[in-house]
Design a protein around this motif. Structure first.
Motif, PDB file in Angstrom:
ATOM      1  N   GLN A 422       0.851  -1.175   0.000  1.00  0.00           N
ATOM      2  CA  GLN A 422       0.000   0.000   0.000  1.00  0.00           C
ATOM      3  C   GLN A 422       0.896   1.237   0.000  1.00  0.00           C
ATOM      4  N   LYS A 423       0.618   2.156  -0.924  1.00  0.00           N
ATOM      5  CA  LYS A 423       1.466   3.336  -1.039  1.00  0.00           C
ATOM      6  C   LYS A 423       1.263   4.294   0.139  1.00  0.00           C
ATOM      7  N   VAL A 424       2.388   4.797   0.630  1.00  0.00           N
ATOM      8  CA  VAL A 424       2.354   5.814   1.676  1.00  0.00           C
ATOM      9  C   VAL A 424       3.525   6.756   1.433  1.00  0.00           C
ATOM     10  N   THR A 425       3.331   8.029   1.690  1.00  0.00           N
ATOM     11  CA  THR A 425       4.438   8.988   1.631  1.00  0.00           C
ATOM     12  C   THR A 425       4.648   9.558   3.016  1.00  0.00           C
ATOM     13  N   TYR A 480       6.912   2.981  -0.201  1.00  0.00           N
ATOM     14  CA  TYR A 480       7.001   4.361  -0.673  1.00  0.00           C
ATOM     15  C   TYR A 480       6.899   4.415  -2.191  1.00  0.00           C
ATOM     16  N   PRO A 481       6.331   5.502  -2.734  1.00  0.00           N
ATOM     17  CA  PRO A 481       6.147   5.604  -4.199  1.00  0.00           C
ATOM     18  C   PRO A 481       7.456   5.565  -4.971  1.00  0.00           C
ATOM     19  N   ASN A 482       8.520   6.120  -4.387  1.00  0.00           N
ATOM     20  CA  ASN A 482       9.813   6.093  -5.074  1.00  0.00           C
ATOM     21  C   ASN A 482      10.296   4.651  -5.196  1.00  0.00           C
ATOM     22  N   ASN A 483      10.542   4.230  -6.407  1.00  0.00           N
ATOM     23  CA  ASN A 483      11.002   2.862  -6.663  1.00  0.00           C
ATOM     24  C   ASN A 483      10.018   1.831  -6.086  1.00  0.00           C
ATOM     25  N   PHE A 484       8.741   2.116  -6.269  1.00  0.00           N
ATOM     26  CA  PHE A 484       7.677   1.330  -5.627  1.00  0.00           C
ATOM     27  C   PHE A 484       7.736  -0.147  -6.016  1.00  0.00           C
ATOM     28  N   ASN A 485       7.871  -0.447  -7.295  1.00  0.00           N
ATOM     29  CA  ASN A 485       7.817  -1.842  -7.743  1.00  0.00           C
ATOM     30  C   ASN A 485       8.959  -2.676  -7.173  1.00  0.00           C
ATOM     31  N   HIS A 486      10.162  -2.102  -7.140  1.00  0.00           N
ATOM     32  CA  HIS A 486      11.295  -2.820  -6.560  1.00  0.00           C
ATOM     33  C   HIS A 486      11.054  -3.077  -5.072  1.00  0.00           C
ATOM     34  N   PHE A 487      10.641  -2.042  -4.381  1.00  0.00           N
ATOM     35  CA  PHE A 487      10.396  -2.152  -2.944  1.00  0.00           C
ATOM     36  C   PHE A 487       9.307  -3.192  -2.653  1.00  0.00           C
ATOM     37  N   ALA A 488       8.227  -3.136  -3.450  1.00  0.00           N
ATOM     38  CA  ALA A 488       7.106  -4.054  -3.241  1.00  0.00           C
ATOM     39  C   ALA A 488       7.517  -5.501  -3.475  1.00  0.00           C
TER      40      ALA A 488
END
Length: 516
Positions: A422-425, A480-488
């Motif tokens: 889930q995206k969060v900033t 976090y939205p930055n580099n979201f796919n890698h992080f996820a």
């Protein structure tokens, strides 16, 4: 369904033709050998499911054949058949790990019962479990839909864990249905916590369950008041299914009672474990004992003062008894802890905190090898059992029982395998935990989280006027939205804690009294 393939070894094999025909009529396939050497050669060439073997044979005896067989096919179950009821022969046979033994003359029905016991048992149990779960499925779904108390949710979680473990043993296809029902339950449980948690914390709900701050005062200290010497063994990150995986070993020397309690939020050591030892909520610890509270933004360890918090609780309640506190991170530390009870009196309260499972879950996140070893819940349970068997805990429990001590075995919170990002900033001061965030400038989808804008309403400290907490629900995690796919993708299917789920919040609380 393919029937089993047997080997029957007997020097009088021609006299056993009726038995062979009986088994073939039942659909089984049977090969025959009249000596041990031939039997060994046949086992090298064919993957038999079961061997019937006469003990008294010329040349290689049954026991000698069994010993040779185990050097290259230790997995084949062997049923020893003997004319003698001699106890020495039976002991030798059992010592060589026979699956069963029969005394001649053998009746056909005995053979059939043995086959069903050794080979068909798993299939029969699996079929029975499938029928039972299908009957339970609708009722469990109804219970999930209407559950609105901690007691009801605890019962639901225990049923789901039971079925999950039942089908995991045989890789049964019904596992998929259980996991779907578990996800359904997880979503409903999150909504339940959002409705009731604040009332629980503020004491406005008479159905509030036992929670972290009340555990010692309500469950441990009454045992001491009855004159019992109590060992509180706390295994960090310890779930209900993991308890069930080690239960047979842990209870060997004890009579036991099983119950559960609810971890507070966040389901993380800094909050849940400090609250447990302090007997108070985190905001009170921060206000009344600031020297023992570490804020999220500070770099130092968050659980360095548990012994101090426990001492303060005992003093506040006017309890004068002796206590000791030990934290165990390494195997050698556990060995020293277990060996330290020889020849000295027990304290009124002895606390041992074992951090292995927490270390395992964090290491698994970083290590590809550990991810493979603990790829799912069943593997995670297996790894837990393996650790427990080879840790100092079985020896420790045996020594405690020998000294007549009482054990309370529990945890501070559980853990969950996360799947959905889930995206969060947030700003740089926000904590790094994937299951909860505490900070001033958080942006998120309010429908996907449990958001708390007034931390004191749920017993949490507020370092800044605008501090808020958000908690991930079910098997979600924050990215976090930055580099979201890698992080996820990096954190997907890792075991995390800090948020709201049955696995993290409903945790085991076991009391063990020595059998003698």
């Amino acid at each position: 369904m393919k029937k089993a393939h047997f080997l029957w070894v007997d020097d009088e094999i021609d006299l056993l033709k009726p038995y062979i025909l009986f088994l073939e009529e039942k659909g089984y396939s049977v090969d025959c050998a009249n000596n041990g050497n031939d039997a060994l050669e046949m086992c090298r060439l064919s993957p038999y499911d079961l061997i019937f073997m006469d003990e008294h044979m010329p040349g290689l005896t049954g026991l000698e054949t069994l010993s040779a067989l185990h050097t290259f096919r230790p997995d084949i179950p062997v049923v020893m058949i003997t004319k003698s009821e001699d106890e020495g022969i039976m002991n030798k046979a059992i010592g060589k790990k026979i699956a069963d033994y029969l005394i001649k003359p053998v009746k056909p029905n005995q053979i059939l019962i043995t086959i069903k016991k050794l080979l068909d048992q798993k299939e029969i149990i699996s079929e029975t479990a499938t029928v039972d779960y299908r009957g339970e499925f609708n009722k469990l779904s109804e219970d999930i839909g209407r559950a609105d108390s901690a007691t009801e949710w605890t019962a639901i979680y225990k049923k789901i864990v039971f079925w999950e473990m039942e089908f995991a043993r045989s890789q049964h296809p019904m596992q998929e249905f259980v996991m779907r029902q578990k996800e359904e339950a997880g979503k409903a449980f999150g909504k339940f916590i959002k409705r009731h948690y604040e009332a629980w914390i503020n004491g406005n709900d008479p159905s509030r369950p036992l929670m972290s701050p009340q555990l010692l005062e309500q469950q441990v200290f009454p045992l001491i008041d009855r004159g019992e010497k109590v060992f509180l063994i706390l295994i960090d990150n310890f779930r209900l299914d993991q308890w069930l995986a080690i239960k047979d070993v842990a209870t060997e020397h004890f009579l036991y009672t099983e119950q559960e309690y609810f971890s507070i939020l966040p389901t993380a050591t800094q909050y849940a474990r400090n609250s447990l030892f302090a007997g108070m909520l985190p905001n009170r610890i921060a206000a009344d004992m600031p020297q023992y509270w570490v804020e999220e933004s500070e770099e130092t360890g968050k659980n360095l003062h548990e012994a101090d918090l426990l001492a303060a609780l005992l003093s506040r309640l006017g309890r004068k008894g002796s206590f000791s506190y030990t934290k165990i991170n390494l195997h050698q530390e556990g060995e020293r802890f277990a060996n330290g009870f020889s020849g000295r009196e027990l304290c009124d309260l002895t606390v041992g905190v074992f951090n292995f499972i927490d270390m395992l879950s964090h290491a698994r996140t970083e290590s590809k090898m550990l991810r493979e070893l603990a790829s799912d819940e069943a593997a995670y349970r297996s790894l837990t059992r393996s650790w427990f068997l080879h840790s100092s805990l079985p020896s420790l429990l045996s020594k405690i029982a020998g000294k007549g001590g009482t054990v309370v075995l529990t945890t501070d919170h559980g853990t969950i395998r996360v799947k959905h990002p889930q995206k969060v900033t947030a700003d740089k001061q926000t904590n790094a935990n994937l299951r909860y965030k505490a900070g001033k400038n958080l942006a998120y989808d309010p429908k996907k989280v449990f958001s708390v804008t007034h931390p004191e309403s749920i017993g949490l400290p507020s370092p800044n006027v605008s501090t808020r907490y958000i908690f991930a629900l079910d098997n979600d995690f924050f990215a976090y939205p930055n580099n979201f796919n890698h992080f996820a993708s990096y954190y997907e299917n890792t075991f995390q804690h800090g948020g709201i789920s049955m696995e993290e919040m409903i945790v085991p609380l076991i009391t063990l009294h020595p059998k003698q």
